[in-house]
Design a protein around this motif. Structure first.
Motif, PDB file in Angstrom:
ATOM      1  N   UNK A 416       0.703  -1.288   0.118  1.00  0.00           N
ATOM      2  CA  UNK A 416      -0.043   0.027  -0.046  1.00  0.00           C
ATOM      3  C   UNK A 416       0.800   1.234   0.103  1.00  0.00           C
ATOM      4  N   UNK A 417       2.124   1.226   0.098  1.00  0.00           N
ATOM      5  CA  UNK A 417       2.943   2.310   0.237  1.00  0.00           C
ATOM      6  C   UNK A 417       4.486   2.008  -0.427  1.00  0.00           C
ATOM      7  N   UNK A 418       4.593   2.634  -1.509  1.00  0.00           N
ATOM      8  CA  UNK A 418       5.627   2.707  -2.354  1.00  0.00           C
ATOM      9  C   UNK A 418       5.869   3.897  -3.220  1.00  0.00           C
ATOM     10  N   UNK A 419       7.034   3.791  -3.855  1.00  0.00           N
ATOM     11  CA  UNK A 419       7.372   5.211  -4.824  1.00  0.00           C
ATOM     12  C   UNK A 419       7.991   4.175  -6.014  1.00  0.00           C
ATOM     13  N   UNK A 420       7.466   4.327  -7.279  1.00  0.00           N
ATOM     14  CA  UNK A 420       7.923   3.741  -8.242  1.00  0.00           C
ATOM     15  C   UNK A 420       7.770   4.285  -9.661  1.00  0.00           C
ATOM     16  N   UNK A 421       8.795   4.115 -10.589  1.00  0.00           N
ATOM     17  CA  UNK A 421       8.500   4.499 -11.913  1.00  0.00           C
ATOM     18  C   UNK A 421       8.193   3.286 -12.826  1.00  0.00           C
ATOM     19  N   UNK A 422       6.969   3.297 -13.463  1.00  0.00           N
ATOM     20  CA  UNK A 422       6.597   2.016 -14.290  1.00  0.00           C
ATOM     21  C   UNK A 422       6.386   2.279 -15.537  1.00  0.00           C
ATOM     22  N   UNK A 423       6.168   1.190 -16.354  1.00  0.00           N
ATOM     23  CA  UNK A 423       5.726   1.488 -17.987  1.00  0.00           C
ATOM     24  C   UNK A 423       4.693   0.317 -18.339  1.00  0.00           C
ATOM     25  N   UNK A 424       3.629   0.967 -18.732  1.00  0.00           N
ATOM     26  CA  UNK A 424       2.482   0.005 -18.740  1.00  0.00           C
ATOM     27  C   UNK A 424       2.217  -0.485 -20.201  1.00  0.00           C
ATOM     28  N   UNK A 425       3.432  -0.355 -21.153  1.00  0.00           N
ATOM     29  CA  UNK A 425       3.383  -0.677 -22.652  1.00  0.00           C
ATOM     30  C   UNK A 425       3.002   0.180 -23.196  1.00  0.00           C
ATOM     31  N   UNK A 426       2.372   1.541 -22.680  1.00  0.00           N
ATOM     32  CA  UNK A 426       1.687   2.693 -23.516  1.00  0.00           C
ATOM     33  C   UNK A 426       2.355   4.012 -22.780  1.00  0.00           C
ATOM     34  N   UNK A 427       2.544   3.796 -21.649  1.00  0.00           N
ATOM     35  CA  UNK A 427       3.104   5.136 -20.907  1.00  0.00           C
ATOM     36  C   UNK A 427       3.702   4.797 -19.887  1.00  0.00           C
ATOM     37  N   UNK A 428       4.643   5.863 -19.297  1.00  0.00           N
ATOM     38  CA  UNK A 428       5.367   5.939 -18.055  1.00  0.00           C
ATOM     39  C   UNK A 428       4.456   6.561 -16.946  1.00  0.00           C
ATOM     40  N   UNK A 429       4.751   5.731 -16.009  1.00  0.00           N
ATOM     41  CA  UNK A 429       3.613   6.174 -14.643  1.00  0.00           C
ATOM     42  C   UNK A 429       4.718   6.546 -13.402  1.00  0.00           C
ATOM     43  N   UNK A 430       4.824   7.657 -13.184  1.00  0.00           N
ATOM     44  CA  UNK A 430       5.686   7.865 -11.714  1.00  0.00           C
ATOM     45  C   UNK A 430       4.527   7.791 -10.822  1.00  0.00           C
ATOM     46  N   UNK A 431       4.473   6.707  -9.768  1.00  0.00           N
ATOM     47  CA  UNK A 431       3.499   6.497  -8.671  1.00  0.00           C
ATOM     48  C   UNK A 431       4.052   6.902  -7.552  1.00  0.00           C
ATOM     49  N   UNK A 432       3.390   7.613  -6.591  1.00  0.00           N
ATOM     50  CA  UNK A 432       3.303   7.729  -5.179  1.00  0.00           C
ATOM     51  C   UNK A 432       2.253   7.115  -4.607  1.00  0.00           C
ATOM     52  N   UNK A 433       2.512   5.983  -4.195  1.00  0.00           N
ATOM     53  CA  UNK A 433       1.297   4.961  -3.645  1.00  0.00           C
ATOM     54  C   UNK A 433       1.266   5.316  -2.109  1.00  0.00           C
ATOM     55  N   UNK A 434       0.174   5.908  -1.530  1.00  0.00           N
ATOM     56  CA  UNK A 434       0.326   6.127   0.047  1.00  0.00           C
ATOM     57  C   UNK A 434      -0.976   5.468   0.445  1.00  0.00           C
ATOM     58  N   UNK A 435      -0.865   4.819   1.603  1.00  0.00           N
ATOM     59  CA  UNK A 435      -2.132   4.256   2.029  1.00  0.00           C
ATOM     60  C   UNK A 435      -3.151   3.596   0.958  1.00  0.00           C
TER      61      UNK A 435
END
Length: 524
Positions: A416-435
């Motif tokens: 439930x809590x992390x920070x990551x840069x992802x790519x879902x095959x169409x776009x880059x996603x810089x995610x802050x996941x909080x609670x």
């Protein structure tokens, strides 16, 4: 794509790069140029990597693979710099040896080379590095050592020998330091003497020795130039920067010339993969063991092609694979698959991955499989990043086309809590996941296999955003502190998963937010 000259700190953005807390080039070593903590690399199996000359070499378990750099791996047993160690350095021809480190070395260092006294034994008396290790069939070794004598000359032999490994060169040792070398080829067995000097040595002869080495030069175009020295049994982790002893990567070629920056792709990070074909170095038509349901990739190198067909399995999407054109197919009902080879192939692989990975060697018979474990490469968070505000920049070179969601970087606390840069095959996603809630900055952009991209991402009092090759993403306004664990992973999600299947280099961490213009400047 981002220009290397700008990335390395041109006048466009010298301060931004220079004030990064952590900087790690990672084109030839895991070490940081600056930063807090100790980087780590884990992978509990061997793997392969492409050297600067374009040939495949086998990396050891736990070794950081540096794509495009020159790799030198010494096969000396135990120690290359303590020739008095009787466990690894022994007399040959029933002789005994004693050694003292009392001689000035070829580089002028006092008491850095060894005086070796060879006594007793037969006419084949001598000395060498002695033990046993596996030596692949067809492998070519190069043994080298610096030698001289206090007076006169000694006509002897330098060799690398084993149960089926033999190479021998007649040499004459004089009072002047000389570096000698010899090549040896294995049929497939044990290398007992990686370096052996024997024959023609009188009882009681003193010989001065320095920097012995034995390296695997199989497949290399230059079989004669003596390789740069790499010590064994001297340094502690990360040793010469590869994470294992006796291995060093170089940004220069065998002649000392700089390797082009475009060739130095950086550190390889891949997911675990299982390979289901046997004798992968001599491809032939064969049937696999039972494969589970899922996506598989078949690929090959050489002149010709290969294609999968159903044995007892049910498969869809199978087509011919050829060099540079892998094929992905689905197993919808578990069972065996037959791979038919046409033409003359040099290698082939069938893996449980949605894209082609690095080559996984399997010398076993048809129907066997082998697994390469995942790479996990990380740096410490404390002292390099802060949760309230931070920034990350790096370059990456994917080895495949977009397929599913991969992680390029991240730090993990829990699901439930992390920070990551992802790519879902169409776009880059810089995610802050909080609670359990995602706060995503995004940039729609695909990527191309083999292309290098420059990326920066930031979070802080102005929210979060990312930049790829100078192009700004769509920011997110959330200013809550990012959730960071103890490590920042490269090419993974922070929890050791979703590996990118790519190379990473030119890594920067800041304990502050970067502005949009700063991120654009360092990635344009």
């Amino acid at each position: 794509m981002g220009m290397m000259t700008v990335w390395r700190g041109s006048t466009a953005s010298p301060t931004t790069l220079d004030d990064a807390v952590l900087y790690a080039p990672r084109t030839s070593s895991i070490t940081q140029s600056r930063g807090s903590g100790t980087p780590t690399i884990t992978r509990a199996t061997v793997a392969t990597v492409t050297n600067n000359d374009g040939y495949l070499v086998t990396a050891l378990s736990g070794e950081l693979r540096q794509q495009g750099a020159m790799r030198i791996a010494s096969r000396i047993f135990g120690t290359s710099e303590d020739l008095s160690n009787a466990t690894y350095w022994k007399g040959a021809g029933a002789a005994t040896l004693s050694a003292s480190k009392t001689v000035t070395a070829p580089n002028g260092a006092a008491n850095d080379a060894w005086a070796i006294t060879v006594t007793g034994g037969a006419a084949t008396r001598g000395f060498g590095n002695n033990n046993n290790t596996n030596w692949a069939a067809g492998a070519i070794a190069q043994a080298s050592i610096w030698l001289k004598v206090p007076s006169g000359t000694v006509a002897t032999n330098l060799s690398a020998q084993g149960s089926d490994v033999a190479g021998n060169a007649a040499i004459t040792i004089t009072t002047t330091w000389q570096q000698f070398s010899v090549g040896a080829q294995s049929v497939g067995g044990k290398l007992k003497w990686p370096v052996l000097v024997n024959g023609g040595i009188t009882d009681g002869q003193i010989i001065h020795a320095w920097h012995p080495m034995c390296v695997d030069i199989t497949g290399e175009s230059d079989q004669s130039t003596i390789r740069p020295y790499v010590s064994v049994g001297v340094l502690s982790a990360p040793y010469h920067g590869a994470g294992v002893d006796g291995v060093k990567y170089f940004n220069t070629d065998i002649s000392g010339n700089p390797i082009p920056a475009a060739t130095l792709d950086g550190s390889v990070v891949e997911a675990a993969a299982t390979q289901y074909l046997g004798v992968t170095g001599t491809p032939a038509t064969q049937t696999t063991a039972s494969l589970g349901t899922g996506t598989y990739t078949l690929w090959c190198e050489g002149t010709g092609s290969c294609i999968a067909s159903a044995g007892t399995a049910t498969i869809t999407g199978a087509a011919a694979a050829s060099a540079g054109a892998p094929d992905q197919f689905e197993v919808t009902v578990a069972g065996t698959v037959t791979v038919t080879v046409t033409g003359s192939l040099t290698t082939f692989n069938l893996t449980n991955t949605p894209y082609q990975t690095s080559y996984i060697l399997n010398a076993g018979a048809a129907g066997t499989s082998t697994t390469r474990n995942k790479d996990v490469l990380d740096d410490q968070v404390s002292g390099n990043l802060t949760a309230a505000a931070g920034s990350v920049a790096f370059q990456w070179t994917p080895s495949h086309a977009p397929s599913g969601t991969i992680a390029l970087a991240g730090s993990y606390v829990d699901a439930s809590n992390y920070t990551a840069l992802l790519h879902d095959a169409t776009k880059y996603i810089f995610r802050k996941r909080i609670a359990g809630t995602n706060y995503d900055a995004e940039l729609t952009a695909a990527f191309v296999s083999g292309t290098t991209y420059s990326i920066a991402l930031t979070w802080g009092a102005s929210g979060s955003n990312l930049v790829v090759d100078g192009v700004l993403g769509t920011p997110h306004a959330n200013t809550t502190a990012a959730q960071l664990g103890t490590r920042w992973q490269w090419g993974a999600d922070g929890n050791g998963g979703q590996q990118a299947g790519a190379c990473f280099k030119e890594k920067y961490l800041w304990a502050r937010a970067l502005s949009d213009s700063e991120m654009q400047a360092i990635t344009s």
